[in-house]
Design a protein around this motif. Structure first.
Motif, PDB file in Angstrom:
ATOM      1  N   GLU A  50      -1.754  -8.259   7.928  1.00  0.00           N
ATOM      2  CA  GLU A  50      -2.297  -8.308   9.073  1.00  0.00           C
ATOM      3  C   GLU A  50      -1.412  -7.905  10.721  1.00  0.00           C
ATOM      4  OE1 GLU A  50      -1.191 -12.753  11.634  1.00  0.00           O
ATOM      5  OE2 GLU A  50      -1.299 -12.708   9.802  1.00  0.00           O
ATOM      6  N   THR A  51      -0.592  -7.415  10.771  1.00  0.00           N
ATOM      7  CA  THR A  51      -0.335  -6.496  11.744  1.00  0.00           C
ATOM      8  C   THR A  51      -1.041  -4.760  11.290  1.00  0.00           C
ATOM      9  OG1 THR A  51       2.154  -7.222  11.832  1.00  0.00           O
ATOM     10  CG2 THR A  51       1.427  -5.303  13.199  1.00  0.00           C
ATOM     11  N   ALA A  52      -1.173  -4.690  10.371  1.00  0.00           N
ATOM     12  CA  ALA A  52      -1.851  -3.053  10.415  1.00  0.00           C
ATOM     13  C   ALA A  52      -3.562  -3.952  10.336  1.00  0.00           C
ATOM     14  CB  ALA A  52      -2.406  -3.143   8.927  1.00  0.00           C
ATOM     15  N   ILE A  53      -4.360  -4.892  10.133  1.00  0.00           N
ATOM     16  CA  ILE A  53      -5.140  -5.656  10.779  1.00  0.00           C
ATOM     17  C   ILE A  53      -5.690  -5.596  12.272  1.00  0.00           C
ATOM     18  CG2 ILE A  53      -7.147  -6.922  11.121  1.00  0.00           C
ATOM     19  CD1 ILE A  53      -6.236  -7.322   8.117  1.00  0.00           C
ATOM     20  N   GLU A  54      -4.367  -5.920  12.677  1.00  0.00           N
ATOM     21  CA  GLU A  54      -4.402  -5.694  13.853  1.00  0.00           C
ATOM     22  C   GLU A  54      -4.872  -4.838  14.870  1.00  0.00           C
ATOM     23  OE1 GLU A  54      -1.348  -8.359  15.268  1.00  0.00           O
ATOM     24  OE2 GLU A  54      -1.964 -10.165  14.985  1.00  0.00           O
ATOM     25  N   VAL A  55      -3.567  -3.952  14.273  1.00  0.00           N
ATOM     26  CA  VAL A  55      -3.256  -2.976  15.516  1.00  0.00           C
ATOM     27  C   VAL A  55      -4.720  -1.452  15.145  1.00  0.00           C
ATOM     28  CG1 VAL A  55      -1.015  -3.251  15.344  1.00  0.00           C
ATOM     29  CG2 VAL A  55      -1.643  -1.409  13.851  1.00  0.00           C
ATOM     30  N   THR A  56      -5.227  -2.089  14.011  1.00  0.00           N
ATOM     31  CA  THR A  56      -5.894  -0.801  13.809  1.00  0.00           C
ATOM     32  C   THR A  56      -7.426  -1.372  13.956  1.00  0.00           C
ATOM     33  OG1 THR A  56      -6.482  -2.063  11.885  1.00  0.00           O
ATOM     34  CG2 THR A  56      -4.868   0.117  11.587  1.00  0.00           C
ATOM     35  N   ASP A  57      -7.694  -2.887  14.987  1.00  0.00           N
ATOM     36  CA  ASP A  57      -8.416  -3.535  15.081  1.00  0.00           C
ATOM     37  C   ASP A  57     -10.081  -3.382  13.878  1.00  0.00           C
ATOM     38  OD1 ASP A  57      -8.254  -3.478  17.864  1.00  0.00           O
ATOM     39  OD2 ASP A  57      -8.835  -1.434  18.414  1.00  0.00           O
ATOM     40  N   GLU A  58      -9.242  -3.486  13.004  1.00  0.00           N
ATOM     41  CA  GLU A  58      -9.599  -4.271  12.153  1.00  0.00           C
ATOM     42  C   GLU A  58     -10.267  -2.651  11.432  1.00  0.00           C
ATOM     43  OE1 GLU A  58     -12.625  -7.192  12.733  1.00  0.00           O
ATOM     44  OE2 GLU A  58     -10.773  -8.623  13.267  1.00  0.00           O
ATOM     45  N   LYS A  59     -10.041  -1.612  11.372  1.00  0.00           N
ATOM     46  CA  LYS A  59     -10.420  -0.611  10.580  1.00  0.00           C
ATOM     47  C   LYS A  59      -9.483   0.125   9.553  1.00  0.00           C
ATOM     48  CE  LYS A  59     -13.026   1.053  14.806  1.00  0.00           C
ATOM     49  NZ  LYS A  59     -12.853  -0.170  15.907  1.00  0.00           N
ATOM     50  N   VAL A  60      -8.358  -0.607   9.283  1.00  0.00           N
ATOM     51  CA  VAL A  60      -7.297  -0.250   8.402  1.00  0.00           C
ATOM     52  C   VAL A  60      -7.579   0.218   7.174  1.00  0.00           C
ATOM     53  CG1 VAL A  60      -6.858  -1.953   7.960  1.00  0.00           C
ATOM     54  CG2 VAL A  60      -5.111  -0.538   7.475  1.00  0.00           C
ATOM     55  N   PRO A  61      -7.298   1.489   6.955  1.00  0.00           N
ATOM     56  CA  PRO A  61      -8.413   1.942   5.698  1.00  0.00           C
ATOM     57  C   PRO A  61      -7.308   1.111   4.282  1.00  0.00           C
ATOM     58  CG  PRO A  61      -7.526   3.731   6.679  1.00  0.00           C
ATOM     59  CD  PRO A  61      -6.756   2.552   7.372  1.00  0.00           C
ATOM     60  N   ALA A  62      -8.476   1.163   3.766  1.00  0.00           N
ATOM     61  CA  ALA A  62      -8.165  -0.225   2.266  1.00  0.00           C
ATOM     62  C   ALA A  62      -7.481   1.401   1.689  1.00  0.00           C
ATOM     63  CB  ALA A  62      -9.628  -0.209   1.050  1.00  0.00           C
ATOM     64  N   SER A  63      -7.003   2.190   1.852  1.00  0.00           N
ATOM     65  CA  SER A  63      -6.109   2.965   1.174  1.00  0.00           C
ATOM     66  C   SER A  63      -4.520   2.574   1.603  1.00  0.00           C
ATOM     67  CB  SER A  63      -6.056   4.139   1.474  1.00  0.00           C
ATOM     68  OG  SER A  63      -6.411   4.611   2.202  1.00  0.00           O
ATOM     69  N   VAL A  64      -4.450   2.474   2.839  1.00  0.00           N
ATOM     70  CA  VAL A  64      -2.993   1.420   3.122  1.00  0.00           C
ATOM     71  C   VAL A  64      -2.742   0.569   2.726  1.00  0.00           C
ATOM     72  CG1 VAL A  64      -2.250   1.063   6.207  1.00  0.00           C
ATOM     73  CG2 VAL A  64      -3.425   3.359   5.506  1.00  0.00           C
ATOM     74  N   ILE A  65      -4.224  -0.410   2.955  1.00  0.00           N
ATOM     75  CA  ILE A  65      -3.429  -1.831   1.931  1.00  0.00           C
ATOM     76  C   ILE A  65      -3.222  -1.685   0.878  1.00  0.00           C
ATOM     77  CG2 ILE A  65      -4.525  -3.836   2.025  1.00  0.00           C
ATOM     78  CD1 ILE A  65      -4.426  -3.160   4.607  1.00  0.00           C
ATOM     79  N   ALA A  66      -3.635  -1.032  -0.248  1.00  0.00           N
ATOM     80  CA  ALA A  66      -3.190  -1.033  -1.242  1.00  0.00           C
ATOM     81  C   ALA A  66      -1.821  -0.610  -1.563  1.00  0.00           C
ATOM     82  CB  ALA A  66      -4.133   0.437  -2.357  1.00  0.00           C
ATOM     83  N   GLU A  67      -1.299   0.440  -0.500  1.00  0.00           N
ATOM     84  CA  GLU A  67       0.024   1.579  -0.785  1.00  0.00           C
ATOM     85  C   GLU A  67       0.439   0.332   0.122  1.00  0.00           C
ATOM     86  OE1 GLU A  67       1.921   4.031  -0.282  1.00  0.00           O
ATOM     87  OE2 GLU A  67       0.199   5.988  -0.189  1.00  0.00           O
ATOM     88  N   LEU A  68       0.740  -1.179   0.945  1.00  0.00           N
ATOM     89  CA  LEU A  68       1.914  -1.955   1.335  1.00  0.00           C
ATOM     90  C   LEU A  68       1.867  -3.085   0.057  1.00  0.00           C
ATOM     91  CD1 LEU A  68      -0.081  -2.697   4.628  1.00  0.00           C
ATOM     92  CD2 LEU A  68       1.927  -1.464   4.439  1.00  0.00           C
ATOM     93  N   MET A  69       0.699  -3.610  -0.976  1.00  0.00           N
ATOM     94  CA  MET A  69       1.346  -3.973  -1.712  1.00  0.00           C
ATOM     95  C   MET A  69       1.996  -3.270  -2.830  1.00  0.00           C
ATOM     96  SD  MET A  69      -3.502  -5.432  -2.199  1.00  0.00           S
ATOM     97  CE  MET A  69      -2.490  -6.541  -3.222  1.00  0.00           C
ATOM     98  N   ALA A  70       1.770  -2.281  -2.901  1.00  0.00           N
ATOM     99  CA  ALA A  70       2.131  -1.238  -3.847  1.00  0.00           C
ATOM    100  C   ALA A  70       3.614  -1.521  -3.733  1.00  0.00           C
ATOM    101  CB  ALA A  70       1.951  -0.006  -4.227  1.00  0.00           C
ATOM    102  N   ALA A  71       3.844  -0.880  -1.968  1.00  0.00           N
ATOM    103  CA  ALA A  71       5.613  -1.473  -2.192  1.00  0.00           C
ATOM    104  C   ALA A  71       5.900  -2.541  -2.205  1.00  0.00           C
ATOM    105  CB  ALA A  71       5.372  -1.121   0.034  1.00  0.00           C
ATOM    106  N   GLY A  72       4.872  -3.481  -1.771  1.00  0.00           N
ATOM    107  CA  GLY A  72       5.971  -5.114  -2.019  1.00  0.00           C
ATOM    108  C   GLY A  72       6.128  -5.065  -3.589  1.00  0.00           C
TER     109      GLY A  72
END
Length: 233
Positions: free
Chosen positions: A71-93
């Protein structure tokens, strides 16, 4: 001779085993992933606010933390966060959820000693599956007569748990690292409480120590607990 204490209850995360340091490492990775979009301090402030908003809905633990990072990544990038970053965060979890348990010094000896003389409980909050996994891996499970995994730790929760599994809060001692969750509500419930600082504290777990109460004790390390139990009697 009457016994002042009949029940000893332990928190789990950062009281018996390390947890917060893995959150800190993942948060540092989060900051590195978003270094092109936000400064670390700015990102940390946004993440903390997201966690504050979401804890009531997502609860405590890794899953809520990952959702708050997304959610924070979406906010601070004005909804431009790359899908690869979301994938990295899920992998970290997933990595956090699979990380081996690392017991804190003296945890096993202290819990075993308490179990020889008192009813011993584990009262922890967080994701049910994750907490059950950590307890199973810890090797401490056999020492606990009862285990309670709760959504929140409130005075009412402590009253109910100590009434069901002990002789009421007046004869119980809660041991933990979180002033907000382990100590303040336990004191409010009428029990004894021993604060064992971990050194790394999540901002949402900070609170003023209940120094007004003679049932509040602060320990430098978990190894000091047996002496306190003998002192209370």
């Amino acid at each position: 001779m009457p016994q002042n204490l009949t029940t000893i209850a332990f928190d789990a995360d950062d009281t018996l085993w390390h947890t917060e340091r893995f959150f800190r490492l993942t948060q540092a990775h989060f900051a590195d992933l978003l270094r092109d979009f936000a400064e670390p301090d700015h990102l940390e402030a946004h993440l903390l606010e997201a966690e504050r908003r979401n804890v009531g809905e997502y609860g405590f633990g890794v899953k809520g933390f990952v959702l708050s990072m997304i959610e924070t990544a979406i906010e601070v990038t004005d909804e431009k966060v790359p899908a690869s970053v979301i994938a990295e965060l899920m992998a970290a979890g997933r990595d956090m959820l699979q990380h081996p348990i690392d017991l804190l010094p003296d945890a096993a000896d202290v819990v075993e000693a308490a179990a020889k003389t008192h009813n011993v409980l584990l009262i922890t909050k967080g994701d049910l599956i994750d907490q059950e996994r950590k307890l199973a891996q810890s090797g401490l499970g056999d020492f606990f007569e009862w285990v309670e995994i709760v959504s929140h730790k409130t005075p009412e929760v402590y009253v109910n748990v100590f009434a069901r599994y002990g002789n009421g809060p007046e004869k119980a001692l809660m041991v933990g690292d979180s002033m907000r969750s382990d100590i303040v509500p336990a004191i409010a419930a009428g029990s004894w409480a021993a604060h064992v600082p971990h050194g790394l504290e999540w901002a949402l777990e900070s609170a003023q120590a209940p120094t007004h109460s003679d049932k509040f004790h602060s320990l430098n390390r978990l190894a000091d607990l047996p002496a306190l139990i003998r002192e209370i009697g």
